[in-house]
Design an enzyme around this catalytic site. Structure first.
Site, PDB file in Angstrom:
ATOM      1  N   ASP A  77      45.011  59.823  21.650  1.00 43.32           N
ATOM      2  CA  ASP A  77      45.812  58.955  22.076  1.00 43.32           C
ATOM      3  C   ASP A  77      46.141  57.609  21.400  1.00 43.32           C
ATOM      4  O   ASP A  77      46.976  57.269  21.442  1.00 43.32           O
ATOM      5  CB  ASP A  77      45.307  58.644  23.678  1.00 43.32           C
ATOM      6  N   ASN A 151      49.345  50.554  26.242  1.00 44.32           N
ATOM      7  CA  ASN A 151      48.432  50.665  27.054  1.00 44.32           C
ATOM      8  C   ASN A 151      48.122  49.169  27.824  1.00 44.32           C
ATOM      9  O   ASN A 151      48.246  49.019  29.188  1.00 44.32           O
ATOM     10  CB  ASN A 151      47.183  51.206  26.623  1.00 44.32           C
ATOM     11  N   ARG A 179      36.458  32.906  37.019  1.00 46.97           N
ATOM     12  CA  ARG A 179      35.407  33.113  36.393  1.00 46.97           C
ATOM     13  C   ARG A 179      35.111  34.670  35.991  1.00 46.97           C
ATOM     14  O   ARG A 179      34.514  35.188  37.259  1.00 46.97           O
ATOM     15  CB  ARG A 179      34.269  32.255  36.899  1.00 46.97           C
ATOM     16  N   ASP A 181      34.485  38.363  33.235  1.00 46.61           N
ATOM     17  CA  ASP A 181      34.284  38.601  31.591  1.00 46.61           C
ATOM     18  C   ASP A 181      35.520  38.858  30.989  1.00 46.61           C
ATOM     19  O   ASP A 181      35.652  39.051  29.910  1.00 46.61           O
ATOM     20  CB  ASP A 181      33.516  40.171  31.468  1.00 46.61           C
ATOM     21  N   SER A 195      41.904  50.222  32.077  1.00 49.74           N
ATOM     22  CA  SER A 195      42.017  49.634  33.378  1.00 49.74           C
ATOM     23  C   SER A 195      41.333  50.398  34.408  1.00 49.74           C
ATOM     24  O   SER A 195      40.771  49.879  35.120  1.00 49.74           O
ATOM     25  CB  SER A 195      43.542  49.560  33.666  1.00 49.74           C
ATOM     26  N   LEU A 196      41.348  51.873  34.361  1.00 48.51           N
ATOM     27  CA  LEU A 196      40.725  52.897  35.102  1.00 48.51           C
ATOM     28  C   LEU A 196      39.146  52.291  35.013  1.00 48.51           C
ATOM     29  O   LEU A 196      38.498  52.521  36.269  1.00 48.51           O
ATOM     30  CB  LEU A 196      40.854  54.136  34.877  1.00 48.51           C
TER      31      LEU A 196
END
Length: 299
Positions: A77, A151, A179, A181, A195-196
């Site tokens: 990918d 992506n 706030r 990561d 994202s998943l």
């Protein structure tokens, strides 16, 4: 045969299996008397002079987009993401041969190369459009960096994991401050990627939508949000103590950001066209790649 008169070939640069499959493709296209063009960095990985001499041209990525009406990407990918970012503006369709691991975007298996590519060249394929994201970083009102992504665009703490503070707005309407990561801004294509892993929803690739996924937020009420595809998403970087935040596009382009910087993300005007074999099915792809359950057994 279809209107595909000149076919471009791109391969994973550090994958011997991809190089082997590129060689198979070259021999196949020779037998079909098809005109093909090799991307220069891919050609550098092929030492067989007979195969290289069979190419009509050896060109850079931009020229590839200008002279080809189909580009075959051999790799994972990541290889297709690379091709998509470079070639979407030329409206040349991409076809993926999987020589990577997961292969959500590159869906022709190595053992089926000749059969499936021949079907595509004969007009037996499915076509779909995917959109990319444009990202720019503004500092004191001036654009200091730009990049694009098929992506996702990710704001993260950089080399070390430290909490970030930032504000998110959609179409100049303030949404929230956080706030965490960091945050992932993903296309439907990217919804099955980082994202998943961050807890975001899977979006069907036909949806005109963007998902915003907080990364380990410092509140249990913060959840992913799906916004319209035409939305302009703004992220203002807040104060941070020890973090050295960065914005990364498709895990490839990296930009250092500072307190007060504005990150603007919106849909790219150029659409990417992906070609698939006729038996391609998005839900089947999810089942096979993500380990979903099959049909219930009937007694």
């Amino acid at each position: 045969m279809t209107h595909f008169s000149t076919i471009g070939l791109i391969g994973h640069l550090n994958n011997e299996r991809a190089v082997y499959s590129i060689k198979r493709l070259i021999r196949f296209l020779q037998l079909r008397n098809k005109r093909f063009v090799l991307e220069a960095e891919t050609a550098a990985r092929i030492v067989d002079t007979d195969l290289l001499s069979a190419a009509h041209q050896i060109v850079d990525m931009d020229t590839l987009g200008q002279v080809c009406d189909l580009v075959i990407v051999v790799g994972g990918d990541g290889s297709l993401l690379r091709g998509a970012r470079a070639l979407a503006k030329y409206a040349v369709p991409l076809l993926g041969v999987n020589r990577g691991r997961l292969g959500f975007l590159t869906d022709i298996t190595p053992e089926d190369i000749e059969k499936k590519v021949d079907e595509v060249l004969s007009g037996q394929f499915k076509s779909e459009k995917r959109f990319l994201l444009d990202m720019e970083v503004r500092r004191d009102g001036k654009v200091i960096a730009t990049a694009d992504a098929l992506n996702d665009v990710v704001l993260h703490p950089g080399q070390f994991i430290h909490m970030l503070q930032f504000e998110i707005s959609v179409d100049d309407v303030f949404v929230t401050s956080q706030r965490s990561d960091g945050v992932i801004v993903s296309t439907p294509t990217g919804s099955t990627a980082y994202s998943l892993s961050g807890g975001g929803p899977i979006l069907h690739p036909a949806l005109d939508a963007i998902v915003v996924v907080p990364m380990n937020p410092h509140t249990l009420s913060s959840r992913p949000i799906v916004v319209a595809g035409h939305s302009a998403i703004s992220i203002v970087v807040g104060e941070h103590n020890r973090a050295e935040p960065m914005v990364t596009c498709d895990g490839h382009s990296h930009v250092d950001v500072q307190t007060g910087d504005l990150i603007l993300i919106r849909k790219k005007p150029h659409m990417l066209e992906l070609l698939h074999p006729l038996d391609y099915n998005f839900y089947e792809r999810c089942r096979s790649k993500l380990g979903w359950g099959g049909h219930l057994l009937k007694e």
